[in-house]
Design a protein around this motif. Structure first.
Motif, short mmCIF file in Angstrom:
data_model
loop_
_atom_site.label_atom_id
_atom_site.label_comp_id
_atom_site.label_asym_id
_atom_site.label_seq_id
_atom_site.Cartn_x
_atom_site.Cartn_y
_atom_site.Cartn_z
N GLN A 103 28.87 49.30 37.98
CA GLN A 103 29.69 48.57 37.01
C GLN A 103 30.08 47.21 37.56
OE1 GLN A 103 33.02 51.26 36.03
NE2 GLN A 103 32.05 51.56 34.04
N VAL A 104 30.19 46.24 36.66
CA VAL A 104 30.68 44.89 36.96
C VAL A 104 31.75 44.60 35.91
CG1 VAL A 104 30.13 42.43 37.08
CG2 VAL A 104 28.41 44.13 37.77
N ALA A 105 32.93 44.21 36.36
CA ALA A 105 33.99 43.89 35.40
C ALA A 105 34.87 42.78 35.95
CB ALA A 105 34.84 45.13 35.11
N VAL A 106 35.29 41.90 35.04
CA VAL A 106 36.18 40.78 35.38
C VAL A 106 37.34 40.81 34.39
CG1 VAL A 106 36.37 38.26 35.51
CG2 VAL A 106 34.29 39.40 36.31
N ASP A 107 38.55 40.67 34.92
CA ASP A 107 39.74 40.62 34.08
C ASP A 107 39.59 39.48 33.08
OD1 ASP A 107 42.77 39.47 33.75
OD2 ASP A 107 42.73 41.65 33.99
N GLU A 108 40.07 39.70 31.87
CA GLU A 108 39.92 38.71 30.81
C GLU A 108 40.44 37.34 31.22
OE1 GLU A 108 40.71 38.28 26.03
OE2 GLU A 108 41.87 39.76 27.16
N SER A 109 41.51 37.29 32.00
CA SER A 109 42.10 36.01 32.41
C SER A 109 41.20 35.20 33.33
CB SER A 109 43.45 36.25 33.11
OG SER A 109 43.24 36.89 34.37
N GLN A 110 40.18 35.83 33.90
CA GLN A 110 39.32 35.16 34.87
C GLN A 110 37.89 34.96 34.38
OE1 GLN A 110 40.89 33.99 37.57
NE2 GLN A 110 42.74 34.98 36.81
N ARG A 111 37.60 35.34 33.16
CA ARG A 111 36.22 35.24 32.65
C ARG A 111 35.81 33.79 32.42
NH1 ARG A 111 37.00 40.16 28.54
NH2 ARG A 111 37.19 41.76 30.14
N GLY A 112 34.52 33.56 32.52
CA GLY A 112 33.97 32.22 32.27
C GLY A 112 34.05 31.30 33.46
N ARG A 113 34.32 31.83 34.65
CA ARG A 113 34.48 31.03 35.86
C ARG A 113 33.39 31.30 36.90
NH1 ARG A 113 40.25 29.78 36.71
NH2 ARG A 113 41.32 30.32 34.81
N GLY A 114 32.42 32.15 36.55
CA GLY A 114 31.36 32.48 37.50
C GLY A 114 31.75 33.55 38.50
N LEU A 115 32.85 34.25 38.25
CA LEU A 115 33.33 35.25 39.20
C LEU A 115 32.35 36.40 39.37
CD1 LEU A 115 35.47 36.39 41.07
CD2 LEU A 115 36.71 37.22 39.06
N ALA A 116 31.77 36.90 38.29
CA ALA A 116 30.82 38.02 38.40
C ALA A 116 29.63 37.64 39.28
CB ALA A 116 30.36 38.47 37.02
N GLY A 117 29.09 36.44 39.09
CA GLY A 117 27.97 35.97 39.92
C GLY A 117 28.36 35.83 41.38
N SER A 118 29.56 35.33 41.63
CA SER A 118 30.04 35.19 43.02
C SER A 118 30.19 36.55 43.68
CB SER A 118 31.37 34.45 43.06
OG SER A 118 31.21 33.11 42.64
N MET A 119 30.75 37.51 42.93
CA MET A 119 30.90 38.86 43.49
C MET A 119 29.53 39.48 43.78
SD MET A 119 34.11 40.70 41.51
CE MET A 119 33.31 40.70 39.90
N LEU A 120 28.59 39.30 42.86
CA LEU A 120 27.27 39.89 43.04
C LEU A 120 26.55 39.27 44.24
CD1 LEU A 120 25.29 41.95 41.89
CD2 LEU A 120 24.46 40.18 40.33
N ASP A 121 26.65 37.96 44.41
CA ASP A 121 26.03 37.31 45.56
C ASP A 121 26.67 37.78 46.87
OD1 ASP A 121 24.22 35.87 44.05
OD2 ASP A 121 25.46 34.07 43.97
N GLU A 122 27.99 37.86 46.91
CA GLU A 122 28.69 38.30 48.12
C GLU A 122 28.31 39.73 48.47
OE1 GLU A 122 31.28 39.99 50.88
OE2 GLU A 122 30.71 37.90 50.71
N LEU A 123 28.35 40.61 47.48
CA LEU A 123 28.06 42.02 47.73
C LEU A 123 26.63 42.21 48.21
CD1 LEU A 123 28.77 45.01 47.68
CD2 LEU A 123 28.17 45.01 45.23
N THR A 124 25.67 41.64 47.54
CA THR A 124 24.27 41.84 47.94
C THR A 124 24.00 41.23 49.31
OG1 THR A 124 23.59 39.91 46.64
CG2 THR A 124 23.36 42.09 45.61
N SER A 125 24.60 40.10 49.61
CA SER A 125 24.43 39.50 50.94
C SER A 125 24.99 40.42 52.03
CB SER A 125 25.11 38.14 50.98
OG SER A 125 25.00 37.58 52.26
#
Length: 191
Positions: A103-125
């Motif tokens: 699962q990937v989820a971002v709080d509504e207040s933080q959406r549209g900022r690239g947070l999901a992509g940043s989390m995915l890059d950090e985790l996979t690295s």
């Protein structure tokens, strides 16, 4: 530094806070989840209105047993700050160099900022350096355009191909009304 690493560094150093005045920013911290984060992950998943919501108990267990293959995002410098996003994943037992993102989820207040992509890059690295990760997998329903964009752009950033196939057809879900889950197989990955 790769383009993905540069994007991650930018996101960490200058992540705007919607409660701040324009021009102010707060630090983004991407960390391994702890059991205490399970309740916030459950809340974020529930409030997303797009994810299949698991029991609150499962999020507590996930933060305990799969913390090494998961990530939470916090905004600000408070070490006790509530997560504003999370990714849960696990290493496939029969394919130990494959990380499956659950699962990937971002709080509504933080959406549209690239947070999901940043989390995915950090985790996979992080997982790649520890496990020798070469492949990423996830399942996405056909109507989830945001997740489709997230994972195809991840593949593009990492120069990997994306193969898709239906993993679970709709008729296999016993509760009915569930769309098919399409497996996204992304690789080979290099870090």
């Amino acid at each position: 530094m790769t383009a993905a690493q540069a994007d991650l560094a930018r996101a960490r150093s200058d992540f705007p806070d919607p409660g701040d005045n324009p021009g102010n920013s707060r630090t983004l911290r991407l960390e391994r989840p702890e059991v205490k984060d399970g309740a916030a992950c459950w809340r974020i998943a529930r409030d997303s209105k797009t994810l299949d919501l698991n029991s609150s108990y499962s999020y507590l267990l996930w933060c305990r047993d799969f913390a090494g293959t998961s990530v939470v995002a916090r905004v600000g410098d408070d070490p006790e700050g509530e997560p504003v996003g999370f990714i849960t994943g696990y290493i496939r037992p029969e394919r130990p160099r494959t990380l499956l993102i659950w699962q990937v989820a971002v709080d509504e207040s933080q959406r549209g900022r690239g947070l999901a992509g940043s989390m995915l890059d950090e985790l996979t690295s992080r997982v790649a350096h520890r496990e020798g990760l070469t492949t990423l997998e996830t399942t996405i329903s056909p109507d989830n355009k945001a997740s489709q964009r997230l994972f195809t752009s991840f593949a593009e950033r990492h120069g990997a191909s994306v193969d898709r196939e239906v993993l679970f057809p709709a008729e296999q879900f016993p509760d009915g009304g569930h769309e098919p889950e399409v497996l996204y197989h992304i690789g080979p990955l290099t870090f």
